[in-house]
Design an enzyme around this catalytic site. Sequence first.
Site, short mmCIF file in Angstrom:
data_model
loop_
_atom_site.label_atom_id
_atom_site.label_comp_id
_atom_site.label_asym_id
_atom_site.label_seq_id
_atom_site.Cartn_x
_atom_site.Cartn_y
_atom_site.Cartn_z
N GLN A 231 0.83 -1.20 0.00
CA GLN A 231 0.00 0.00 0.00
C GLN A 231 0.87 1.26 0.00
O GLN A 231 1.68 1.45 0.90
CB GLN A 231 -0.90 -0.01 1.24
CG GLN A 231 -1.55 1.31 1.59
CD GLN A 231 -2.55 1.79 0.57
OE1 GLN A 231 -2.21 2.58 -0.29
NE2 GLN A 231 -3.76 1.27 0.65
N ARG B 77 -0.12 4.42 0.29
CA ARG B 77 -0.54 5.44 1.24
C ARG B 77 -0.09 5.08 2.64
O ARG B 77 -0.26 3.96 3.09
CB ARG B 77 -2.06 5.60 1.21
CG ARG B 77 -2.54 6.64 2.24
CD ARG B 77 -4.04 6.65 2.42
NE ARG B 77 -4.66 7.41 1.35
CZ ARG B 77 -5.52 6.89 0.49
NH1 ARG B 77 -5.84 5.62 0.58
NH2 ARG B 77 -6.05 7.62 -0.45
N SER C 99 -20.84 6.98 6.98
CA SER C 99 -21.55 6.79 5.71
C SER C 99 -21.82 5.32 5.44
O SER C 99 -22.90 4.95 4.98
CB SER C 99 -20.72 7.40 4.56
OG SER C 99 -21.31 7.13 3.32
N GLN D 202 -18.98 0.65 -3.16
CA GLN D 202 -17.96 0.08 -4.05
C GLN D 202 -17.17 -0.99 -3.29
O GLN D 202 -16.50 -0.68 -2.30
CB GLN D 202 -17.01 1.16 -4.55
CG GLN D 202 -15.94 0.62 -5.51
CD GLN D 202 -14.97 1.71 -5.95
OE1 GLN D 202 -15.07 2.85 -5.52
NE2 GLN D 202 -14.03 1.34 -6.80
N GLY E 277 -8.70 -0.33 -1.63
CA GLY E 277 -9.87 -0.06 -0.80
C GLY E 277 -9.56 -0.07 0.69
O GLY E 277 -10.43 -0.42 1.50
N GLU E 278 -8.34 0.30 1.07
CA GLU E 278 -7.96 0.20 2.48
C GLU E 278 -8.78 1.14 3.37
O GLU E 278 -9.09 0.80 4.51
CB GLU E 278 -6.47 0.45 2.68
CG GLU E 278 -6.03 0.22 4.11
CD GLU E 278 -4.53 0.04 4.28
OE1 GLU E 278 -4.07 0.05 5.43
OE2 GLU E 278 -3.83 -0.10 3.27
N ASN F 202 -3.97 3.17 -6.58
CA ASN F 202 -3.90 4.28 -5.64
C ASN F 202 -3.43 5.58 -6.27
O ASN F 202 -3.81 6.66 -5.83
CB ASN F 202 -3.00 3.91 -4.45
CG ASN F 202 -3.73 3.07 -3.43
OD1 ASN F 202 -4.46 3.57 -2.59
ND2 ASN F 202 -3.58 1.75 -3.51
N ARG G 66 -6.19 7.85 -7.36
CA ARG G 66 -7.02 8.51 -6.35
C ARG G 66 -6.69 10.00 -6.26
O ARG G 66 -5.58 10.42 -6.55
CB ARG G 66 -6.85 7.84 -4.99
CG ARG G 66 -7.20 6.36 -5.00
CD ARG G 66 -7.15 5.78 -3.60
NE ARG G 66 -8.14 6.41 -2.74
CZ ARG G 66 -9.41 6.00 -2.67
NH1 ARG G 66 -9.83 5.00 -3.40
NH2 ARG G 66 -10.26 6.62 -1.87
#
Length: 303
Positions: A54, A56, A70, A78, A95-96, A130, A133
């Site tokens: 990852q 990020r 949410s 998603q 999708g972390e 990523n 994004r």
Amino acid sequence: MAKATKKQALGRGLSALLKDPENDIQSVSDKNADKVIGNVVELDIESIEVNPFQPRSNFNDETLKELASSIRELGIIQPITVRKLDFNKFQLVSGERRFRASKLIGLKTIPSYIRIANDQESLEMALVENIQRQDLDPIEIALSYQRLIDEVKLTQEKLSDRVGKKRSTITNYLRLLKLHPIIQTGMRDGFVSMGHGRALINIEKKKDQINIYEKVVSEGLSVRETEQLVKTYKESKKGEDSKNKQSLTKEIPNYVSKGIDVLKAHLSAKVDITTSQNGKGKIVIPFHSKEEFQRLRKLLTGE
């Protein structure tokens, strides 16, 4: 509503299939692989591990809580993407934030696209996913580009095709990694923008980078003002270098002037002499071939 319920039930059915040891799918050619690979499956959150690839490294707690709220109200719109590691064991590909937010509110399962990929493919998928994004900072993007070049062995040209960015854009991001680490951290924390970073990268000495960076932050300078500050700095350095050079080539003393012609005549060669203010200097005798060097050596040493 009935359609959504039917899809969710299908996902749960596939989840049960994955938990059956007799249906342990390891490749796309395995039995029932077509029912699972590329489909959305409700997976136990505890069966999923985070992705070590990852890119990020910063997750804002406040926005993570907003996403969790949410998801609590609307569910996960998603699905995340995972790759199968072992029997009922998966690794996150993308999708972390959704994964972390789901764990935050105590969800037991999460809808997931299942892929089968090796480490390198997983790394590439995670990095490319990523990079697309909007909430990655410039340094995270630059590090992702560098990892795709170093670890996936992509050239800048192939990387450009893979992520859909111009080579010049990729180059501009990669250059940010030459900034002093303190400035990189400042960009990640939002003290300065990528525009500021691109201006500061034109300063070679890291110490001077930091001095100007601190002035930019303390005075809240804009990108344009930073560019002007860097321009002024470079012009002043150029003036200092010129002044230093002149101090090394001041008027040659009389004793040198009288002796240089003798040297030239004796060696039958060009002789360059530079002197400094403290009386020190150096003699440079250029040569253009092995034979000429040997001739000069013989004249100077007598051997």
